[in-house]
Design a protein around this motif. Structure first.
Motif, mmCIF file in Angstrom:
data_model
loop_
_atom_site.group_PDB
_atom_site.id
_atom_site.type_symbol
_atom_site.label_atom_id
_atom_site.label_comp_id
_atom_site.label_asym_id
_atom_site.label_seq_id
_atom_site.Cartn_x
_atom_site.Cartn_y
_atom_site.Cartn_z
ATOM 1 N N ALA A 1 10.934 11.027 -67.205
ATOM 2 C CA ALA A 1 11.829 12.113 -67.593
ATOM 3 C C ALA A 1 10.983 13.339 -67.905
ATOM 4 C CB ALA A 1 12.657 11.706 -68.810
ATOM 5 N N ALA A 2 11.234 14.416 -67.182
ATOM 6 C CA ALA A 2 10.389 15.598 -67.316
ATOM 7 C C ALA A 2 11.231 16.861 -67.463
ATOM 8 C CB ALA A 2 9.464 15.706 -66.102
ATOM 9 N N SER A 3 10.565 17.918 -67.880
ATOM 10 C CA SER A 3 11.185 19.223 -68.066
ATOM 11 C C SER A 3 10.063 20.247 -68.068
ATOM 12 C CB SER A 3 11.951 19.251 -69.392
ATOM 13 O OG SER A 3 12.663 20.461 -69.559
ATOM 14 N N SER A 4 10.370 21.466 -68.410
ATOM 15 C CA SER A 4 9.306 22.441 -68.611
ATOM 16 C C SER A 4 8.903 22.412 -70.084
ATOM 17 C CB SER A 4 9.761 23.847 -68.194
ATOM 18 O OG SER A 4 10.853 24.268 -68.979
ATOM 19 N N SER B 1 19.338 23.797 -66.720
ATOM 20 C CA SER B 1 18.338 23.049 -67.475
ATOM 21 C C SER B 1 17.111 22.846 -66.595
ATOM 22 C CB SER B 1 18.911 21.688 -67.880
ATOM 23 O OG SER B 1 17.902 20.817 -68.315
ATOM 24 N N ARG B 2 15.976 22.727 -67.232
ATOM 25 C CA ARG B 2 14.730 22.449 -66.491
ATOM 26 C C ARG B 2 14.510 20.954 -66.312
ATOM 27 N NH1 ARG B 2 16.414 27.388 -67.519
ATOM 28 N NH2 ARG B 2 14.875 28.991 -67.084
ATOM 29 N N ALA B 3 15.491 20.143 -66.692
ATOM 30 C CA ALA B 3 15.377 18.683 -66.620
ATOM 31 C C ALA B 3 15.192 18.216 -65.179
ATOM 32 C CB ALA B 3 16.614 18.034 -67.224
ATOM 33 N N HIS B 4 14.291 17.267 -65.017
ATOM 34 C CA HIS B 4 14.059 16.643 -63.716
ATOM 35 C C HIS B 4 13.422 15.283 -63.930
ATOM 36 C CE1 HIS B 4 10.323 18.877 -64.622
ATOM 37 N NE2 HIS B 4 9.690 17.944 -63.901
ATOM 38 N N GLU B 5 13.362 14.521 -62.866
ATOM 39 C CA GLU B 5 12.700 13.229 -62.917
ATOM 40 C C GLU B 5 11.582 13.195 -61.900
ATOM 41 O OE1 GLU B 5 15.649 10.140 -62.513
ATOM 42 O OE2 GLU B 5 16.087 10.240 -64.657
ATOM 43 N N PRO C 1 11.970 19.391 -75.313
ATOM 44 C CA PRO C 1 10.774 18.847 -75.958
ATOM 45 C C PRO C 1 10.721 17.321 -75.947
ATOM 46 C CG PRO C 1 12.292 19.700 -77.616
ATOM 47 C CD PRO C 1 12.851 20.077 -76.264
ATOM 48 N N ALA C 2 11.832 16.648 -75.648
ATOM 49 C CA ALA C 2 11.848 15.190 -75.606
ATOM 50 C C ALA C 2 11.368 14.654 -74.254
ATOM 51 C CB ALA C 2 13.259 14.675 -75.887
ATOM 52 N N ARG C 3 11.105 15.540 -73.297
ATOM 53 C CA ARG C 3 10.673 15.130 -71.965
ATOM 54 C C ARG C 3 9.247 15.595 -71.720
ATOM 55 N NH1 ARG C 3 14.577 14.562 -67.525
ATOM 56 N NH2 ARG C 3 16.524 13.846 -68.440
ATOM 57 N N TRP C 4 8.551 14.886 -70.842
ATOM 58 C CA TRP C 4 7.197 15.273 -70.436
ATOM 59 C C TRP C 4 7.258 16.585 -69.657
ATOM 60 C CZ3 TRP C 4 2.702 12.717 -71.530
ATOM 61 C CH2 TRP C 4 2.822 11.454 -72.100
ATOM 62 N N ILE D 1 10.353 14.638 -56.756
ATOM 63 C CA ILE D 1 10.773 15.395 -57.933
ATOM 64 C C ILE D 1 12.250 15.703 -57.734
ATOM 65 C CG2 ILE D 1 10.423 17.469 -59.331
ATOM 66 C CD1 ILE D 1 7.975 15.544 -59.179
ATOM 67 N N GLU D 2 13.088 15.213 -58.638
ATOM 68 C CA GLU D 2 14.533 15.372 -58.512
ATOM 69 C C GLU D 2 15.059 16.180 -59.681
ATOM 70 O OE1 GLU D 2 17.971 12.216 -59.028
ATOM 71 O OE2 GLU D 2 16.903 11.930 -57.124
ATOM 72 N N TRP D 3 15.546 17.382 -59.387
ATOM 73 C CA TRP D 3 16.103 18.252 -60.419
ATOM 74 C C TRP D 3 17.439 17.684 -60.877
ATOM 75 C CZ3 TRP D 3 19.559 22.896 -59.415
ATOM 76 C CH2 TRP D 3 19.793 23.615 -60.597
#
Length: 157
Positions: A42-45, A28-32, A53-56, A11-13
């Motif tokens: 591509a993930a987030s909270s 940002s809560r963005a991570h991979e 909302p565009a990320r899992w 998990i890479e922030w």
């Protein structure tokens, strides 16, 4: 000796705007989600928690894991049980219930709604019943502490 399988992910922030976690709103809560030899996820909270909302988000990925495991075991049980499945689609739904304190929560249920198409009407009853057998063998279902409900529909091709 029991057989074991290992699963390694990274998990890479990626959401540091330059000041790290200086404040709740400064990052940002963005991570991979990464695994060797696979494209990143591509993930987030959840957007309710300042996520993209565009990320899992992890909750969606958990519901997806439950639905995937159910489908894979179901298809196996059908194949060895003489039920020829031609098509399968599941519109799974998970519910997260927040604690009264507002600081935490948990997934409290997942409902699977698989739409299964079989090749012969004589298979429909067994196709429906096999959904109830999956929970006892699905790795993910056996690992969670919330109920997994099934509301399947069976069609004939």
């Amino acid at each position: 000796m029991s057989e074991t399988h290992g699963y390694d992910v990274v998990i890479e922030w990626t959401g540091n705007y330059g000041s790290g976690t200086d404040s709740y709103r400064s990052f940002s809560r963005a991570h991979e989600v990464l695994a060797a030899g696979k494209p990143p996820i591509a993930a987030s909270s959840d957007p309710a928690f300042r996520g993209d909302p565009a990320r899992w988000n992890p909750e969606e990925l958990l519901v997806a894991s439950v639905a995937q495991c159910h489908m894979l075991w179901y298809l196996h049980l059908c194949a060895v049980g003489g039920v020829n499945v031609f098509d399968y689609e599941d519109r799974a739904h998970g519910v997260m219930t927040m604690d009264e304190s507002g600081g935490g929560g948990q997934i409290t249920e997942v409902t699977l709604r698989p739409e299964v198409t079989v090749t012969d009407a004589s298979m429909a009853e067994k196709a429906h019943a096999l959904h109830g057998d999956v929970h006892s063998v699905c790795f993910i279902a056996r690992s969670v502490n919330f109920p997994i409900r099934h509301s399947p529909s069976i069609r004939v091709q």
